[in-house]
Design a protein around this motif. Structure first.
Motif, PDB file in Angstrom:
ATOM      1  N   ARG A 209       0.865  -1.183   0.000  1.00 45.23           N
ATOM      2  CA  ARG A 209       0.000   0.000   0.000  1.00 45.23           C
ATOM      3  C   ARG A 209       0.897   1.227   0.000  1.00 45.23           C
ATOM      4  N   PRO A 210       0.362   2.381  -0.390  1.00 42.42           N
ATOM      5  CA  PRO A 210       1.202   3.581  -0.418  1.00 42.42           C
ATOM      6  C   PRO A 210       1.770   3.908   0.965  1.00 42.42           C
ATOM      7  N   PHE A 211       2.979   4.447   0.977  1.00 44.23           N
ATOM      8  CA  PHE A 211       3.587   4.861   2.244  1.00 44.23           C
ATOM      9  C   PHE A 211       4.334   6.172   2.049  1.00 44.23           C
ATOM     10  N   VAL A 212       4.596   6.825   3.171  1.00 48.38           N
ATOM     11  CA  VAL A 212       5.374   8.066   3.210  1.00 48.38           C
ATOM     12  C   VAL A 212       6.519   7.865   4.185  1.00 48.38           C
ATOM     13  N   GLN A 213       7.715   8.254   3.767  1.00 48.65           N
ATOM     14  CA  GLN A 213       8.895   8.154   4.622  1.00 48.65           C
ATOM     15  C   GLN A 213       9.522   9.538   4.745  1.00 48.65           C
ATOM     16  N   VAL A 214       9.772   9.956   5.975  1.00 42.87           N
ATOM     17  CA  VAL A 214      10.358  11.270   6.227  1.00 42.87           C
ATOM     18  C   VAL A 214      11.687  11.081   6.950  1.00 42.87           C
ATOM     19  N   THR A 215      12.722  11.717   6.433  1.00 43.52           N
ATOM     20  CA  THR A 215      14.050  11.669   7.063  1.00 43.52           C
ATOM     21  C   THR A 215      14.605  13.084   7.145  1.00 43.52           C
ATOM     22  N   LEU A 218      19.825  16.524   7.316  1.00 45.10           N
ATOM     23  CA  LEU A 218      21.005  16.312   8.147  1.00 45.10           C
ATOM     24  C   LEU A 218      20.503  15.955   9.528  1.00 45.10           C
ATOM     25  N   GLY A 219      20.973  14.857  10.071  1.00 47.42           N
ATOM     26  CA  GLY A 219      20.498  14.414  11.375  1.00 47.42           C
ATOM     27  C   GLY A 219      20.314  12.910  11.375  1.00 47.42           C
ATOM     28  N   SER A 220      19.411  12.436  12.221  1.00 46.77           N
ATOM     29  CA  SER A 220      19.235  10.990  12.348  1.00 46.77           C
ATOM     30  C   SER A 220      17.757  10.644  12.477  1.00 46.77           C
ATOM     31  N   GLY A 221      17.453   9.368  12.243  1.00 44.82           N
ATOM     32  CA  GLY A 221      16.103   8.873  12.437  1.00 44.82           C
ATOM     33  C   GLY A 221      15.319   8.730  11.149  1.00 44.82           C
ATOM     34  N   ASN A 222      14.103   8.224  11.305  1.00 44.39           N
ATOM     35  CA  ASN A 222      13.254   7.923  10.158  1.00 44.39           C
ATOM     36  C   ASN A 222      11.795   7.855  10.633  1.00 44.39           C
ATOM     37  N   LEU A 223      10.890   8.443   9.866  1.00 44.29           N
ATOM     38  CA  LEU A 223       9.458   8.352  10.135  1.00 44.29           C
ATOM     39  C   LEU A 223       8.807   7.581   9.002  1.00 44.29           C
ATOM     40  N   TYR A 224       7.928   6.663   9.361  1.00 49.70           N
ATOM     41  CA  TYR A 224       7.234   5.861   8.346  1.00 49.70           C
ATOM     42  C   TYR A 224       5.733   5.974   8.598  1.00 49.70           C
ATOM     43  N   LEU A 225       4.974   6.356   7.567  1.00 46.86           N
ATOM     44  CA  LEU A 225       3.533   6.542   7.704  1.00 46.86           C
ATOM     45  C   LEU A 225       2.791   5.814   6.592  1.00 46.86           C
ATOM     46  N   GLU A 226       1.657   5.225   6.949  1.00 53.55           N
ATOM     47  CA  GLU A 226       0.739   4.623   5.985  1.00 53.55           C
ATOM     48  C   GLU A 226      -0.652   5.198   6.220  1.00 53.55           C
ATOM     49  N   PRO A 227      -1.522   5.149   5.211  1.00 55.22           N
ATOM     50  CA  PRO A 227      -2.875   5.698   5.386  1.00 55.22           C
ATOM     51  C   PRO A 227      -3.604   5.063   6.571  1.00 55.22           C
TER      52      PRO A 227
END
Length: 259
Positions: A209-215, A218-227
């Motif tokens: 399914r569609p997803f959105v990834q935000v990084t 410069l920096g660290s970490g990762n956000l992962y979102l789905e509907p």
């Protein structure tokens, strides 16, 4: 006989005073003034305008707009060098879905947005994320015109989902409840909404399914979102990253990669 001139003088004075009193509306006690004419409310907008930006303005870009029925109501709309665009009058039925394609640095890409009515409509990586989260569709499916546009409630829920996930980045840059499609944006200013776009990178894709990834750029970490799902992960932008601006960040990354 000697008193007649005085009497005549007093009579003239009384007559003059009476005339002045009438002219000044004496005796009525009224202080009412004329009721001002009602002011007509401003006309509702009939077109779209806003900015197309990834932090820096998107260059060489054009827009295409579909209405609620999937009909093309505007196309080949030129975006100015500062990222701004204006469509004077739109036909069709809202909500409108927008696609802007052009260059972000050396990369050619397309961004998307969905708005409930005519007026302000920015097109950014974050509005692209909202369009995907609200519709559950890929950008290609959304702009094909065969699927229905997402409902206003779905768009609002996607805005909330993204605001919650990005709260540490948004805090101090934009007000609470900020609308990513209609809020204030000056592309390239490194302030407010533009500063947020400078700090983060947004990627979209499909994995079942569609997803959105935000990084952070410069920096660290990762956000992962789905509907319809809460975000997983978190991001921590590097201190001072926003001060570099998008072009400065690209240059720094290029130098690090070449080292």
């Amino acid at each position: 006989m000697p008193n007649r001139p005085a009497t005549a003088h007093r009579a003239s004075s009384v007559a003059l005073a009476a005339t002045l009193c009438l002219l000044a509306a004496c005796g009525g006690g009224s202080t009412e003034s004329a009721t001002p004419a009602p002011v007509a409310p401003p006309a509702a907008p009939t077109g779209l305008s806003g900015s197309v930006a990834v932090g820096a303005p998107m260059t060489g870009a054009t827009l295409r707009v579909l209405d609620a029925r999937g009909q093309v109501v505007a196309e080949n709309v030129a975006v100015a060098a500062d990222g701004s665009y204006t469509i004077g009058t739109l036909g069709g039925t809202p909500p409108y879905r927008i696609e802007a394609c052009g260059h972000a640095g050396p990369t050619y890409q397309c961004l998307h947005s969905v708005v409930a009515a005519a007026g302000t409509a920015h097109v950014t990586p974050l509005t692209t994320a909202i369009a995907m989260l609200a519709s559950g569709l890929t950008p290609a499916e959304l702009m094909a015109g065969t699927a229905a546009a997402p409902a206003a409630s779905a768009v609002s829920a996607a805005q909330d989902q993204l605001r919650t996930a990005l709260a540490p980045v948004l805090d101090g840059n934009v007000p609470a409840g900020f609308d990513f499609a209609t809020g204030a944006l000056q592309a390239g200013s490194r302030t407010g909404y533009d500063r947020v776009l400078d700090v983060i990178g947004v990627n979209t894709g499909v994995a079942g399914r569609p997803f959105v990834q935000v990084t952070p750029r410069l920096g660290s970490g990762n956000l992962y979102l789905e509907p319809g799902s809460a975000a997983s992960g978190q991001i921590t932008p590097a201190a001072g990253a926003a001060g570099l601006g998008l072009r400065g960040l690209h240059g720094l990354v290029d130098r690090l990669n070449a080292a």
